[in-house]
Design an enzyme around this catalytic site. Structure first.
Site, short mmCIF file in Angstrom:
data_model
loop_
_atom_site.label_atom_id
_atom_site.label_comp_id
_atom_site.label_asym_id
_atom_site.label_seq_id
_atom_site.Cartn_x
_atom_site.Cartn_y
_atom_site.Cartn_z
N LYS A 201 28.65 21.24 80.34
CA LYS A 201 29.61 22.25 80.76
C LYS A 201 29.12 23.65 80.44
O LYS A 201 28.21 23.85 79.64
CB LYS A 201 30.97 22.01 80.09
CG LYS A 201 31.69 20.79 80.62
CD LYS A 201 31.87 20.81 82.12
CE LYS A 201 32.82 21.89 82.59
NZ LYS A 201 32.94 21.93 84.08
N TYR B 276 26.01 22.96 84.12
CA TYR B 276 26.99 23.47 85.07
C TYR B 276 27.48 24.83 84.59
O TYR B 276 27.76 25.01 83.40
CB TYR B 276 28.18 22.52 85.20
CG TYR B 276 27.87 21.23 85.92
CD1 TYR B 276 27.54 21.23 87.27
CD2 TYR B 276 27.91 20.01 85.26
CE1 TYR B 276 27.25 20.05 87.93
CE2 TYR B 276 27.63 18.82 85.91
CZ TYR B 276 27.30 18.85 87.26
OH TYR B 276 27.01 17.69 87.91
N SER C 273 30.78 15.06 91.59
CA SER C 273 31.75 15.15 92.68
C SER C 273 32.21 13.75 93.10
O SER C 273 33.39 13.54 93.40
CB SER C 273 31.12 15.87 93.88
OG SER C 273 30.84 17.21 93.56
N ALA D 146 39.85 20.89 84.43
CA ALA D 146 38.62 21.56 84.86
C ALA D 146 37.36 20.75 84.60
O ALA D 146 36.28 21.13 85.07
CB ALA D 146 38.51 22.92 84.18
N ASN D 147 37.45 19.66 83.85
CA ASN D 147 36.29 18.79 83.64
C ASN D 147 36.71 17.33 83.83
O ASN D 147 36.60 16.51 82.94
CB ASN D 147 35.65 19.02 82.27
CG ASN D 147 36.61 18.79 81.11
OD1 ASN D 147 37.82 19.02 81.23
ND2 ASN D 147 36.09 18.36 79.97
N MET D 148 37.17 17.04 85.02
CA MET D 148 37.71 15.71 85.31
C MET D 148 36.74 14.57 84.99
O MET D 148 37.16 13.57 84.40
CB MET D 148 38.16 15.64 86.77
CG MET D 148 39.40 16.46 87.05
SD MET D 148 39.84 16.51 88.81
CE MET D 148 40.06 14.78 89.15
N ALA E 182 38.96 21.36 93.04
CA ALA E 182 38.18 22.59 93.17
C ALA E 182 38.47 23.60 92.07
O ALA E 182 37.99 24.73 92.12
CB ALA E 182 38.46 23.24 94.54
N ILE E 183 39.23 23.19 91.05
CA ILE E 183 39.66 24.14 90.02
C ILE E 183 38.48 24.75 89.27
O ILE E 183 38.56 25.89 88.79
CB ILE E 183 40.65 23.47 89.04
CG1 ILE E 183 41.41 24.51 88.22
CG2 ILE E 183 39.96 22.43 88.17
CD1 ILE E 183 42.32 25.40 89.02
N ASP E 184 37.34 24.04 89.18
CA ASP E 184 36.15 24.60 88.55
C ASP E 184 35.68 25.87 89.26
O ASP E 184 35.04 26.73 88.64
CB ASP E 184 35.00 23.58 88.55
CG ASP E 184 35.00 22.71 87.31
OD1 ASP E 184 35.61 23.11 86.30
OD2 ASP E 184 34.41 21.62 87.36
N GLU F 187 25.12 23.11 89.77
CA GLU F 187 25.90 23.03 91.01
C GLU F 187 25.32 23.81 92.18
O GLU F 187 25.81 23.69 93.31
CB GLU F 187 27.35 23.48 90.77
CG GLU F 187 27.54 24.97 90.54
CD GLU F 187 27.42 25.37 89.09
OE1 GLU F 187 27.81 26.51 88.76
OE2 GLU F 187 26.94 24.56 88.27
N HIS G 144 29.49 27.32 87.11
CA HIS G 144 30.72 27.66 87.84
C HIS G 144 31.13 29.11 87.55
O HIS G 144 32.23 29.38 87.04
CB HIS G 144 31.85 26.69 87.49
CG HIS G 144 31.55 25.26 87.82
ND1 HIS G 144 31.41 24.82 89.13
CD2 HIS G 144 31.33 24.18 87.03
CE1 HIS G 144 31.13 23.53 89.13
NE2 HIS G 144 31.08 23.12 87.87
N ARG H 109 30.87 14.16 77.34
CA ARG H 109 29.56 13.98 77.96
C ARG H 109 28.48 14.65 77.12
O ARG H 109 28.76 15.50 76.27
CB ARG H 109 29.56 14.55 79.38
CG ARG H 109 30.38 13.75 80.37
CD ARG H 109 30.47 14.42 81.72
NE ARG H 109 31.30 15.63 81.69
CZ ARG H 109 31.53 16.40 82.75
NH1 ARG H 109 30.96 16.11 83.92
NH2 ARG H 109 32.31 17.46 82.66
N ARG I 253 31.96 15.79 110.96
CA ARG I 253 32.27 14.99 109.77
C ARG I 253 33.49 14.10 110.03
O ARG I 253 33.52 12.93 109.63
CB ARG I 253 32.53 15.91 108.58
CG ARG I 253 32.82 15.16 107.29
CD ARG I 253 31.57 14.45 106.76
NE ARG I 253 31.91 13.53 105.68
CZ ARG I 253 31.79 12.21 105.76
NH1 ARG I 253 31.34 11.64 106.88
NH2 ARG I 253 32.10 11.44 104.73
#
Length: 373
Positions: A75, A94, A134, A299-301, A268-270, A118, A96, A15, A203
């Site tokens: 990132k 981002y 997301s 970590a960066n899907m 949620a690994i980030d 984020e 994190h 990216r 929800r």
């Protein structure tokens, strides 16, 4: 303002912070943009495209950081990038930081103003710059999980949709936010037997009204996890506490009761992961197996679909980049309370309550710091 776009250097991260179209908007607004050579080459954004949009092309990250006041990335900065940051820089990317004490201290030491995508909010309290990634991560999670269920990937050899006369796979989604909702869309579309958990009954009611008996909705509790994890073929961890470390909902002991060859995708690994046995992986080596359960914890899907992700991200970030460039960092922050919430580090101080709580670092008042700058 002078704006810099370095090439991303995280593993298999293709990216880029600004597209040529976004650069053109900034040039038209009277700003200067420096883009590192080949920053977008892998996804079809050539140096010529940036030149035609009015950017200057420079070689190497040092040249970008030297020229720029505002650094726009995707990132979190890697150690060699942190070393290039100076007090006059504003970093917009981002971050994190909650599970990253070393990075947090490095950014504080740099003196850079660090605004995290984020934690920027909108007037409804949503996270508009996190949402597009997301959405993509939730969709990729099901695709990746489906692949991991194949035999050659270490899975138990199950097709999500099943086959005529053969039941569909059981997919358990933990968390019904943006990630979970988009995972739900994909899993239902692929014909899986889907259960989604959340702590919000409102929800769950919304999902029930939309999907009816296509989806099972369950209030997320310890007992519910104990009951549903043994039946799951694919588990999607989609838990988010904005800006803070994710709670560890799936315990290591749960692996013992899960099916051999089942798959966990921890989106949620980030933020440290919502699965106790999860650890960050890369696109080069995306999975590992513990207790017979395949873990996918990249970590960066969204980087796997970097062109789509870059375009979606720029749709959301460009108005904020323009505001920072047009007004300057201080005035843009003071004029926009939602952008101010994105400020995580300023003048050597940590300004995010969630990160401060997660890392045990003293919190500074962001508004006071910016006002006095």
């Amino acid at each position: 303002m002078r704006i810099g776009v370095p090439k991303e250097i995280k593993n298999h991260e293709y990216r880029v912070g600004l597209t040529p179209q976004s650069v053109r908007e900034l040039i038209q607004a009277g700003h200067e943009v420096w883009v590192e050579a080949n920053a977008g080459q892998a996804i079809g954004f050539t140096d010529d495209a940036y030149l035609n949009s009015g950017a200057a092309i420079v070689h190497g990250p040092a040249a970008v950081f030297e020229q720029a006041e505002l650094i726009v990335k995707v990132k979190e900065p890697q150690p060699q990038e942190v070393a290039l940051l100076k007090p006059h820089h504003t970093l917009f990317t981002y971050l994190h930081l909650a599970p990253a004490p070393e990075l947090t201290h490095g950014l504080m030491a740099s003196g850079t103003a660090c605004i995290a995508y984020e934690t920027v909010t909108d007037n409804a309290g949503r996270l508009p710059l996190l949402a597009p990634m997301s959405e993509i991560a939730g969709r990729i999670a099901v695709q990746a999980g489906a692949h991991c269920l194949e035999m050659e990937a270490g899975g138990r050899g199950v097709l999500l949709s099943g086959a005529p006369g053969v039941p569909a796979a059981n997919v358990l989604i933990i968390g019904a936010g943006v990630v979970g909702t988009n995972a739900l869309i994909m899993a239902v579309g692929m014909g899986a037997n889907v259960t989604i958990m959340d702590t919000s009954m409102s929800r769950l009611r919304e999902i029930d009204l939309q999907y009816g008996n296509q989806v099972h909705t369950v209030l997320s509790t310890i007992t519910a996890l104990d009951d549903y994890l043994p039946e799951a073929d694919l588990v999607i961890g989609a838990v988010l506490v904005p800006g803070a470390a994710a709670p560890k909902l799936v315990r290591r002991s749960h692996l013992e009761i899960m099916k051999r060859g089942s798959v966990i995708v921890d989106v949620a690994i980030d933020q440290g992961g919502c699965v106790e046995s999860a650890r960050p992986t890369t696109h080069s080596y995306p999975t590992y197996v513990e207790e017979g359960v395949v873990h996918y914890c990249v970590a960066n899907m969204p980087g796997a679909v970097a062109r789509t992700s870059t375009l979606a991200l720029n749709n959301a970030t460009l108005p904020f980049v323009l505001a920072l460039a047009n007004k300057g960092t201080k005035q843009a922050l003071l004029d926009d309370a939602n952008l101010m919430k994105g400020l995580n580090v300023f003048a050597g101080k940590l300004t995010s309550p969630e990160v401060a709580s997660s890392l045990g670092i003293e919190l500074a008042d962001r508004k006071v710091l910016v006002n006095n700058a």
